[in-house]
Scaffold this motif. Structure first.
Motif, PDB file in Angstrom:
ATOM      1  N   ALA A   1       0.830  -1.202   0.000  1.00 42.31           N
ATOM      2  CA  ALA A   1       0.000   0.000   0.000  1.00 42.31           C
ATOM      3  C   ALA A   1       0.865   1.253   0.000  1.00 42.31           C
ATOM      4  O   ALA A   1       2.010   1.256   0.475  1.00 42.31           O
ATOM      5  CB  ALA A   1      -0.916  -0.008   1.214  1.00 42.31           C
TER       6      ALA A   1
ATOM      7  N   GLU B   1       1.482   4.847   1.544  1.00 47.24           N
ATOM      8  CA  GLU B   1       1.234   5.550   2.806  1.00 47.24           C
ATOM      9  C   GLU B   1       1.592   7.019   2.629  1.00 47.24           C
ATOM     10  O   GLU B   1       2.715   7.351   2.231  1.00 47.24           O
ATOM     11  CB  GLU B   1       2.083   4.951   3.933  1.00 47.24           C
ATOM     12  CG  GLU B   1       1.916   3.454   4.129  1.00 47.24           C
ATOM     13  CD  GLU B   1       0.713   3.099   4.977  1.00 47.24           C
ATOM     14  OE1 GLU B   1       0.087   4.039   5.518  1.00 47.24           O
ATOM     15  OE2 GLU B   1       0.407   1.895   5.096  1.00 47.24           O
TER      16      GLU B   1
ATOM     17  N   ASP C   1       1.468  10.883   4.482  1.00 47.25           N
ATOM     18  CA  ASP C   1       1.284  11.709   5.682  1.00 47.25           C
ATOM     19  C   ASP C   1       2.108  12.979   5.472  1.00 47.25           C
ATOM     20  O   ASP C   1       3.297  13.009   5.778  1.00 47.25           O
ATOM     21  CB  ASP C   1       1.737  10.964   6.935  1.00 47.25           C
ATOM     22  CG  ASP C   1       1.437  11.741   8.218  1.00 47.25           C
ATOM     23  OD1 ASP C   1       1.018  12.905   8.123  1.00 47.25           O
ATOM     24  OD2 ASP C   1       1.639  11.176   9.307  1.00 47.25           O
TER      25      ASP C   1
ATOM     26  N   GLN D   1      -3.401  12.723   5.385  1.00 49.18           N
ATOM     27  CA  GLN D   1      -2.940  11.451   5.921  1.00 49.18           C
ATOM     28  C   GLN D   1      -3.919  10.376   5.449  1.00 49.18           C
ATOM     29  O   GLN D   1      -5.106  10.414   5.790  1.00 49.18           O
ATOM     30  CB  GLN D   1      -2.884  11.450   7.455  1.00 49.18           C
ATOM     31  CG  GLN D   1      -2.034  12.547   8.069  1.00 49.18           C
ATOM     32  CD  GLN D   1      -2.758  13.882   8.172  1.00 49.18           C
ATOM     33  OE1 GLN D   1      -3.970  13.925   8.411  1.00 49.18           O
ATOM     34  NE2 GLN D   1      -2.047  14.966   7.960  1.00 49.18           N
TER      35      GLN D   1
ATOM     36  N   ARG E   1      -4.103   6.039   3.475  1.00 43.07           N
ATOM     37  CA  ARG E   1      -3.459   4.828   2.978  1.00 43.07           C
ATOM     38  C   ARG E   1      -4.207   4.368   1.745  1.00 43.07           C
ATOM     39  O   ARG E   1      -5.440   4.337   1.733  1.00 43.07           O
ATOM     40  CB  ARG E   1      -3.486   3.738   4.058  1.00 43.07           C
ATOM     41  CG  ARG E   1      -2.848   2.418   3.688  1.00 43.07           C
ATOM     42  CD  ARG E   1      -2.939   1.469   4.872  1.00 43.07           C
ATOM     43  NE  ARG E   1      -2.243   0.218   4.617  1.00 43.07           N
ATOM     44  CZ  ARG E   1      -2.787  -0.842   4.033  1.00 43.07           C
ATOM     45  NH1 ARG E   1      -4.061  -0.786   3.648  1.00 43.07           N
ATOM     46  NH2 ARG E   1      -2.088  -1.936   3.847  1.00 43.07           N
TER      47      ARG E   1
ATOM     48  N   ARG F   1       5.909  12.289   5.284  1.00 40.56           N
ATOM     49  CA  ARG F   1       6.521  11.076   4.725  1.00 40.56           C
ATOM     50  C   ARG F   1       5.589  10.452   3.699  1.00 40.56           C
ATOM     51  O   ARG F   1       4.372  10.405   3.896  1.00 40.56           O
ATOM     52  CB  ARG F   1       6.800  10.079   5.848  1.00 40.56           C
ATOM     53  CG  ARG F   1       7.680   8.892   5.486  1.00 40.56           C
ATOM     54  CD  ARG F   1       7.997   8.087   6.753  1.00 40.56           C
ATOM     55  NE  ARG F   1       9.039   7.108   6.525  1.00 40.56           N
ATOM     56  CZ  ARG F   1       8.820   5.843   6.146  1.00 40.56           C
ATOM     57  NH1 ARG F   1       7.571   5.429   5.959  1.00 40.56           N
ATOM     58  NH2 ARG F   1       9.824   5.006   5.968  1.00 40.56           N
ATOM     59  N   ILE F   2       6.147   9.973   2.594  1.00 40.50           N
ATOM     60  CA  ILE F   2       5.420   9.244   1.564  1.00 40.50           C
ATOM     61  C   ILE F   2       6.211   7.983   1.270  1.00 40.50           C
ATOM     62  O   ILE F   2       7.414   8.056   0.957  1.00 40.50           O
ATOM     63  CB  ILE F   2       5.262  10.073   0.270  1.00 40.50           C
ATOM     64  CG1 ILE F   2       4.564  11.405   0.547  1.00 40.50           C
ATOM     65  CG2 ILE F   2       4.479   9.288  -0.779  1.00 40.50           C
ATOM     66  CD1 ILE F   2       4.568  12.353  -0.643  1.00 40.50           C
ATOM     67  N   SER F   3       5.553   6.828   1.363  1.00 38.86           N
ATOM     68  CA  SER F   3       6.252   5.568   1.147  1.00 38.86           C
ATOM     69  C   SER F   3       5.312   4.517   0.592  1.00 38.86           C
ATOM     70  O   SER F   3       4.085   4.652   0.661  1.00 38.86           O
ATOM     71  CB  SER F   3       6.870   5.064   2.455  1.00 38.86           C
ATOM     72  OG  SER F   3       5.853   4.765   3.397  1.00 38.86           O
ATOM     73  N   ALA F   4       5.888   3.476   0.037  1.00 42.76           N
ATOM     74  CA  ALA F   4       5.136   2.323  -0.444  1.00 42.76           C
ATOM     75  C   ALA F   4       5.980   1.092  -0.166  1.00 42.76           C
ATOM     76  O   ALA F   4       7.052   0.920  -0.745  1.00 42.76           O
ATOM     77  CB  ALA F   4       4.825   2.443  -1.928  1.00 42.76           C
TER      78      ALA F   4
END
Length: 360
Positions: free
Chosen positions: A3, A5, A7, A20, A22, A55-58
């Motif tokens: 997924a 994410e 924020d 924020q 998902r 933060r932006i992540s996968a």
């Protein structure tokens, strides 16, 4: 694919962004009125706009982290982006546009050109040039180009907004096909409830740069703040009966059965239905001798007065239905929370919003 994410905080014009949420594999719609900050959030994810913090992540990949000073450039994020207008290369054929990321960028993805061309109905257009295509066809090529770039995440920024109604109707079935076989997170920006109801698995409602609510299409669209959309009801179920003579089908939902006019829904298929609140009438008992095919026992959850009208929220088993009636009618029926009533809905008023993939 894991997924996405998100924020982040930042700015979009005159207001602050604070988002924020998902997004799992499948279609997540960023939904809200024009100017709410949806496109800015999409650009932050793509790397073309920088958040102030967050933060932006996968999965294990971090695209942006203000504390660790990570900010990957767009080309390193593995993200496909479909804009409001196709932005195709006019001098290249459809085939060369579709495979641009592969022959120009050296990317080699798992999808075959033939697979994507078939998914988007482009098999007969591969040797044509963009100038000879309709607006809907050009947008399908732009979507195919993004898919063939082997993205880990696909971002779509109001891809139908530049098209007229006829072209939108043309392209929606192809977007629905993508939604039903999505293996990656797809973020779809729109302010159109019809598009979102038809395409989205999850909805993130954005208002003035902030996440107002997040949940399923039924949960969020049923509480839309737009005057034209207020009280939209979204139901999901399985087709249990098909009447070929009259071209109607019966759908079993969480609350009971609903009949609607349809020609293309085979028995066993899963479907999402859409009801307009103005198409729902209320009675205290069932009635015989009516042309109305759906008479559904419900429980009143709430009655909200709006001037000379009333919004009545009904529990239909595990589903929710909203009706708009006059305040005079609400008082005459004595509507109050907990009361058992019958929702009256014509079969021709029930719209198919989306054909859903079958559950394994």
């Amino acid at each position: 694919m894991a997924a996405l994410e998100v924020d982040v905080t930042g700015r979009a014009g005159s207001f602050a962004i604070s988002a924020q949420f998902r997004a799992a594999p499948g279609v997540t719609a960023l939904f809200g009125r024009s100017g709410a900050g949806k496109s800015t959030i999409l650009k932050m994810i793509a790397g073309t706009a920088r958040p102030e913090t967050g933060r932006i992540s996968a999965g294990g990949r971090v695209f942006f982290d203000s504390e660790k000073r990570i900010n990957l450039p767009p080309r390193a994020r593995g993200i496909g982006f479909v804009f409001q207008e196709g932005r195709l290369f006019p001098h290249l054929s459809v085939r060369r546009n579709l495979t641009y990321a592969r022959w120009a960028g050296g990317r080699a993805g798992p999808r075959a050109l033939e697979e994507v061309a078939a998914l988007l109905g482009l098999e007969e257009h591969l040797e044509r040039h963009p100038g000879t295509l309709s607006g809907g066809e050009r947008q399908r090529v732009a979507i195919g180009r993004a898919l063939l770039a082997d993205p880990q995440i696909l971002l779509m920024d109001e891809p139908l907004s530049s098209l007229d109604r006829e072209r939108r109707v043309e392209i929606l079935p192809y977007l629905e096909a993508i939604a039903n076989e999505a293996r990656i997170p797809v973020l779809y920006v729109s302010h159109d409830t019809g598009e979102v109801a038809r395409l989205a698995d999850q909805v993130v409602a954005i208002d003035e740069g902030r996440v107002r609510a997040a949940g399923t299409a039924a949960e969020i669209l049923g509480h839309s703040t737009g005057e034209e959309d207020r009280g939209l009801s979204i139901l999901e179920g399985q087709v249990t009966d098909v009447d070929l003579n009259y071209e109607t089908v019966t759908v079993e939902t969480g609350g009971g059965t609903i009949e609607l006019s349809a020609r293309d829904l085979p028995a066993g298929s899963r479907v999402r239905l859409r009801l307009g609140a103005a198409d729902v009438a209320i009675a205290t008992t069932p009635h015989e001798g009516l042309s109305i095919r759906n008479q559904l026992w419900c429980t009143v959850q709430a009655v909200e007065r709006r001037g000379n009208s009333a919004e009545v929220r009904l529990a239909f088993g595990g589903e929710r239905i909203t009706a708009h009636i006059t305040a005079k009618s609400a008082d005459a029926l004595g509507l109050a929370p907990g009361m058992r009533v019958v929702a009256l809905i014509k079969a021709v008023s029930v719209e198919r919003a989306r054909l859903l993939p079958r559950q394994p």
